[in-house]
Design a protein around this motif. Sequence first.
Motif, mmCIF file in Angstrom:
data_model
loop_
_atom_site.group_PDB
_atom_site.id
_atom_site.type_symbol
_atom_site.label_atom_id
_atom_site.label_comp_id
_atom_site.label_asym_id
_atom_site.label_seq_id
_atom_site.Cartn_x
_atom_site.Cartn_y
_atom_site.Cartn_z
ATOM 1 N N UNK A 33 -153.387 17.523 13.131
ATOM 2 C CA UNK A 33 -152.110 18.090 13.584
ATOM 3 C C UNK A 33 -152.261 19.533 14.052
ATOM 4 N N UNK A 34 -151.525 19.875 15.092
ATOM 5 C CA UNK A 34 -151.489 21.237 15.620
ATOM 6 C C UNK A 34 -150.052 21.733 15.520
ATOM 7 N N UNK A 35 -149.860 22.907 14.933
ATOM 8 C CA UNK A 35 -148.522 23.452 14.809
ATOM 9 C C UNK A 35 -147.755 22.820 13.665
ATOM 10 N N UNK A 36 -146.453 23.037 13.682
ATOM 11 C CA UNK A 36 -145.590 22.601 12.587
ATOM 12 C C UNK A 36 -145.093 21.169 12.827
ATOM 13 N N UNK A 37 -145.886 20.199 12.422
ATOM 14 C CA UNK A 37 -145.536 18.795 12.618
ATOM 15 C C UNK A 37 -144.702 18.327 11.428
ATOM 16 N N UNK A 38 -143.418 18.093 11.674
ATOM 17 C CA UNK A 38 -142.524 17.659 10.599
ATOM 18 C C UNK A 38 -142.849 16.234 10.143
ATOM 19 N N UNK A 39 -143.101 15.352 11.124
ATOM 20 C CA UNK A 39 -143.378 13.950 10.783
ATOM 21 C C UNK A 39 -144.392 13.379 11.767
ATOM 22 N N UNK A 40 -145.380 12.677 11.235
ATOM 23 C CA UNK A 40 -146.364 11.980 12.056
ATOM 24 C C UNK A 40 -146.258 10.491 11.751
ATOM 25 N N UNK A 41 -146.180 9.675 12.805
ATOM 26 C CA UNK A 41 -146.200 8.223 12.684
ATOM 27 C C UNK A 41 -147.440 7.713 13.407
ATOM 28 N N UNK A 42 -148.253 6.927 12.698
ATOM 29 C CA UNK A 42 -149.482 6.388 13.270
ATOM 30 C C UNK A 42 -149.425 4.869 13.262
ATOM 31 N N UNK A 75 -142.497 -3.966 14.827
ATOM 32 C CA UNK A 75 -143.124 -5.113 14.189
ATOM 33 C C UNK A 75 -144.451 -4.836 13.523
ATOM 34 N N UNK A 76 -144.919 -3.606 13.531
ATOM 35 C CA UNK A 76 -146.218 -3.252 12.955
ATOM 36 C C UNK A 76 -146.045 -2.314 11.771
ATOM 37 N N UNK A 77 -146.975 -2.396 10.842
ATOM 38 C CA UNK A 77 -146.982 -1.431 9.748
ATOM 39 C C UNK A 77 -147.499 -0.093 10.279
ATOM 40 N N UNK A 78 -146.940 0.988 9.774
ATOM 41 C CA UNK A 78 -147.292 2.315 10.271
ATOM 42 C C UNK A 78 -147.590 3.236 9.096
ATOM 43 N N UNK A 79 -148.377 4.255 9.373
ATOM 44 C CA UNK A 79 -148.601 5.330 8.423
ATOM 45 C C UNK A 79 -147.680 6.485 8.798
ATOM 46 N N UNK A 80 -146.999 7.013 7.811
ATOM 47 C CA UNK A 80 -146.054 8.104 8.051
ATOM 48 C C UNK A 80 -146.394 9.253 7.111
ATOM 49 N N UNK A 81 -146.488 10.449 7.654
ATOM 50 C CA UNK A 81 -146.838 11.620 6.848
ATOM 51 C C UNK A 81 -146.055 12.821 7.352
ATOM 52 N N UNK A 82 -146.142 13.922 6.603
ATOM 53 C CA UNK A 82 -145.483 15.161 6.992
ATOM 54 C C UNK A 82 -146.491 16.296 6.882
ATOM 55 N N UNK A 83 -147.322 16.499 7.902
ATOM 56 C CA UNK A 83 -148.335 17.556 7.843
ATOM 57 C C UNK A 83 -147.764 18.933 7.543
ATOM 58 N N UNK A 84 -146.553 19.188 8.006
ATOM 59 C CA UNK A 84 -145.909 20.475 7.770
ATOM 60 C C UNK A 84 -145.512 20.647 6.307
#
Length: 272
Positions: free
Chosen positions: A92-101, A20-29
């Motif tokens: 981010x630490x290491x190979x983060x394919x997807x981050x959701x905040x 139910x919340x808006x999220x930020x999505x990124x791909x640091x890797x």
Amino acid sequence: MPEGHTLHRLARRQQRAFGGSSVRVSSPQGRFVDGAAAVDGMVFAKAEAWGKHLVQHFRPLGGRARAGRRMIHVHLGLYGAFSEAAMPMDDPVGQVRMRIEGRDVGTDLRGPTACELFTPADLDALIARLGPDPLRSDADPARARDAIARSRRPIGAMLMDQRVIAGVGNVYRAEVLFRAGIDPYRESRRIDPAEFDGLWSDLVGLMRIGVRRGRMHVVRPDDDHGAPSYATDRPRTYVYRRAGEPCRICGATVRVAELDGRNLYWCPACQR
């Protein structure tokens, strides 16, 4: 590879964290940049599991109609994992394919076999190729019963076939067959309807415990004593990873063999 209860528990956790919340999505890797951008800023509508697959649903901010909705499909495979942290998250630490905040918590996905945008047609195709999931209320066990009744393959192989039953892995396969007293090499077509119903019911019960507790508990309370588990941080098992050790029930030596590329464990005395 995580079994189905892990994905259902993960879906529930993400639903509580982001639903139910808006999220930020990124791909640091950098390997999922376009997919992350497609859902960045959208509302996390829900997360659900189908066997060993996780599907995250997103909708436009302020929009309730189906138009504009998107999905991300994740299959963790052997090495994939989500890690969770309070907001604001560290770099981010290491190979983060997807981050959701989200507002209060965020999660990083590393090492999945699949992390991809899904269309409704993609989801329909996924569901069509999977067997019924014991953890889903809409599961139809008759589909699995019919497939097993027609097959000459060993029942130990059929239980691991995601096209027959979705979400069952090596631990649940070995343990439910032991609990039922069924030889894993018996031809599937020789499993009678009552035996199948018992296996299905046991899977439903054990996997629900796995979702609730976050760990597999497969040994009945009266048998939960004696030799320790195969690992210090795991509950006891009857046969899984106990090759060469005495059976907890009869004392016979637990055996192991390879079946379809995976180790199969059983007690030759208890499972006939």
